[in-house]
Design a protein around this motif. Structure first.
Motif, PDB file in Angstrom:
ATOM      1  N   ASP B 122     -30.597  52.561  54.826  1.00  0.00           N
ATOM      2  CA  ASP B 122     -30.221  52.181  53.667  1.00  0.00           C
ATOM      3  C   ASP B 122     -28.714  52.575  53.534  1.00  0.00           C
ATOM      4  N   ASP B 123     -28.520  53.766  54.202  1.00  0.00           N
ATOM      5  CA  ASP B 123     -27.002  54.203  53.950  1.00  0.00           C
ATOM      6  C   ASP B 123     -26.627  55.012  55.409  1.00  0.00           C
ATOM      7  N   PHE B 124     -25.471  54.507  55.613  1.00  0.00           N
ATOM      8  CA  PHE B 124     -25.190  54.886  57.435  1.00  0.00           C
ATOM      9  C   PHE B 124     -23.565  55.255  57.120  1.00  0.00           C
ATOM     10  N   GLU B 125     -23.305  56.600  57.800  1.00  0.00           N
ATOM     11  CA  GLU B 125     -22.043  56.856  57.787  1.00  0.00           C
ATOM     12  C   GLU B 125     -21.848  57.623  59.297  1.00  0.00           C
ATOM     13  N   ILE B 126     -20.821  57.209  59.822  1.00  0.00           N
ATOM     14  CA  ILE B 126     -20.441  57.795  61.030  1.00  0.00           C
ATOM     15  C   ILE B 126     -18.959  58.093  61.342  1.00  0.00           C
ATOM     16  N   LYS B 127     -18.997  59.429  61.835  1.00  0.00           N
ATOM     17  CA  LYS B 127     -17.460  59.771  62.169  1.00  0.00           C
ATOM     18  C   LYS B 127     -17.671  60.493  63.524  1.00  0.00           C
ATOM     19  N   SER B 128     -16.413  59.929  64.236  1.00  0.00           N
ATOM     20  CA  SER B 128     -16.432  60.532  65.718  1.00  0.00           C
ATOM     21  C   SER B 128     -14.938  60.888  66.035  1.00  0.00           C
ATOM     22  N   SER B 129     -15.097  61.869  67.061  1.00  0.00           N
ATOM     23  CA  SER B 129     -13.504  62.246  67.471  1.00  0.00           C
ATOM     24  C   SER B 129     -13.840  62.657  68.895  1.00  0.00           C
ATOM     25  N   SER B 130     -12.687  63.089  69.618  1.00  0.00           N
ATOM     26  CA  SER B 130     -12.950  63.589  70.918  1.00  0.00           C
ATOM     27  C   SER B 130     -13.439  65.105  70.839  1.00  0.00           C
ATOM     28  N   GLU B 131     -13.874  65.483  69.907  1.00  0.00           N
ATOM     29  CA  GLU B 131     -14.563  66.880  69.721  1.00  0.00           C
ATOM     30  C   GLU B 131     -16.167  66.677  69.490  1.00  0.00           C
ATOM     31  N   GLY B 132     -16.599  65.388  69.102  1.00  0.00           N
ATOM     32  CA  GLY B 132     -17.936  65.189  68.889  1.00  0.00           C
ATOM     33  C   GLY B 132     -18.215  64.157  67.808  1.00  0.00           C
ATOM     34  N   THR B 133     -19.517  64.039  67.463  1.00  0.00           N
ATOM     35  CA  THR B 133     -19.859  62.943  66.571  1.00  0.00           C
ATOM     36  C   THR B 133     -20.838  63.295  65.460  1.00  0.00           C
ATOM     37  N   PHE B 134     -20.471  62.915  64.304  1.00  0.00           N
ATOM     38  CA  PHE B 134     -21.410  63.030  63.144  1.00  0.00           C
ATOM     39  C   PHE B 134     -22.060  61.907  62.460  1.00  0.00           C
ATOM     40  N   ILE B 135     -23.372  61.904  62.352  1.00  0.00           N
ATOM     41  CA  ILE B 135     -23.831  60.491  61.966  1.00  0.00           C
ATOM     42  C   ILE B 135     -24.824  61.048  60.822  1.00  0.00           C
ATOM     43  N   LYS B 136     -24.581  60.575  59.446  1.00  0.00           N
ATOM     44  CA  LYS B 136     -25.681  60.724  58.452  1.00  0.00           C
ATOM     45  C   LYS B 136     -26.232  59.317  58.033  1.00  0.00           C
ATOM     46  N   ILE B 137     -27.412  59.373  58.044  1.00  0.00           N
ATOM     47  CA  ILE B 137     -28.185  58.096  57.627  1.00  0.00           C
ATOM     48  C   ILE B 137     -29.385  58.487  56.542  1.00  0.00           C
ATOM     49  N   SER B 138     -29.313  57.526  55.628  1.00  0.00           N
ATOM     50  CA  SER B 138     -30.432  57.836  54.539  1.00  0.00           C
ATOM     51  C   SER B 138     -31.080  56.544  54.526  1.00  0.00           C
ATOM     52  N   VAL B 139     -32.501  56.812  54.357  1.00  0.00           N
ATOM     53  CA  VAL B 139     -33.670  55.946  53.731  1.00  0.00           C
ATOM     54  C   VAL B 139     -34.163  56.320  52.348  1.00  0.00           C
ATOM     55  N   PHE B 140     -34.000  55.164  51.399  1.00  0.00           N
ATOM     56  CA  PHE B 140     -34.545  55.569  50.245  1.00  0.00           C
ATOM     57  C   PHE B 140     -35.869  55.452  50.085  1.00  0.00           C
ATOM     58  N   VAL B 141     -36.874  56.447  49.368  1.00  0.00           N
ATOM     59  CA  VAL B 141     -38.108  56.462  49.292  1.00  0.00           C
ATOM     60  C   VAL B 141     -38.648  55.869  47.932  1.00  0.00           C
TER      61      VAL B 141
END
Lengths: 110, 141
Positions: B122-141
């Motif tokens: 329901d909500d998707f956020e992604i950040k990536s650089s040459s040092e790594g990747t961060f992903i935050k994903i939410s599902v509403f209940v």
């Protein structure tokens, strides 16, 4: 249904027969794990040629009925051991995915 | 009341270890089931966390997978150290994959990992650089 009866009925070779009863509500055929993850559902039979250990993780996560490996593909021992550990029935046959799907259809799974 | 935080589960994910890949996602799934969450929500989280876990195994040098339980949503956070994603838009295109041939033969690298994560969220956020990747994903209940 008991997995040994299911295997016998479809003439499949059980690599690991779980003692649990299986409930079959559908069938999915696929070899790309992400697509199987997205499409197969709880209590589905999964027909594949993949034999790698991670197929068991996919089946466990989706709570599939069983995995049927077709085309007589050699299943790695570590895959069978993982299936035992996670209690996922895994069966094998020399038939094609299509032939197995037809047999499942003929047995009443629509 | 929104965003009321209840609990976090965290797992270390080891790069290239396919023998245990999926184990953390399975632990998350079983925990959410034990909390009595709706089956459709548990299924979506299982798909999202599996894809995140497999991506860390295939593409990174290792990382962490977190499952945060809130009163109104479940959030999966994937953070890894690694080369990062060169082109996020391309990586989000269904069928596009940079996975090596050796893992494609095993059924990975369908190019559906990130698209599945996004499609089932329901909500998707992604950040990536040459040092790594961060992903935050939410599902509403």
């Amino acid at each position: 249904m008991i997995i040994s009866e299911f295997a016998k009925q479809l003439n499949l070779n059980p690599l690991f027969e779980s003692s649990k009863n299986i409930n079959v509500e559908g069938v999915y055929i696929g070899d790309l794990l992400s697509i199987v993850m997205s499409k197969a559902k709880q209590n589905f039979v999964w027909i594949t040629i993949q034999t790698h250990i991670n197929i068991v993780a996919v089946a466990e996560l989706l709570e599939l009925s069983c995995i049927i490996v077709v085309e007589n593909m050699e299943v790695e021992l570590e895959t069978v051991n993982k299936a035992k550990e996670l209690d996922i029935p895994i069966l094998k046959t020399n038939k094609s995915a299509y032939e197995v799907a037809c047999m499942l259809h003929d047995s009443g799974i629509k | 009341m929104t965003d009321f935080f209840l609990k976090r589960l965290s797992f270390n994910i080891v790069a290239n270890d396919f023998t245990v890949a999926g184990k953390s996602s399975s632990a998350i799934k079983n925990f959410l089931k034990s909390m009595g969450l709706e089956a459709s929500v548990v299924r979506r989280i299982a798909i999202i966390s599996y894809e995140a876990e497999i991506n860390i195994v295939i593409h990174s040098y290792g990382g962490k997978l977190h499952c945060d339980l809130y009163e109104d949503k479940i959030t999966i956070i994937s953070e890894d150290t690694g080369p990062g994603i060169a082109n996020i838009d391309l990586a989000l295109t269904e069928g596009y994959s940079t996975a090596p041939e050796s893992v494609r033969e095993l059924g990975f690298g369908a190019g559906m990992g990130l698209p599945n994560m996004k499609n089932y969220s329901d909500d998707f956020e992604i950040k990536s650089s040459s040092e790594g990747t961060f992903i935050k994903i939410s599902v509403f209940v």
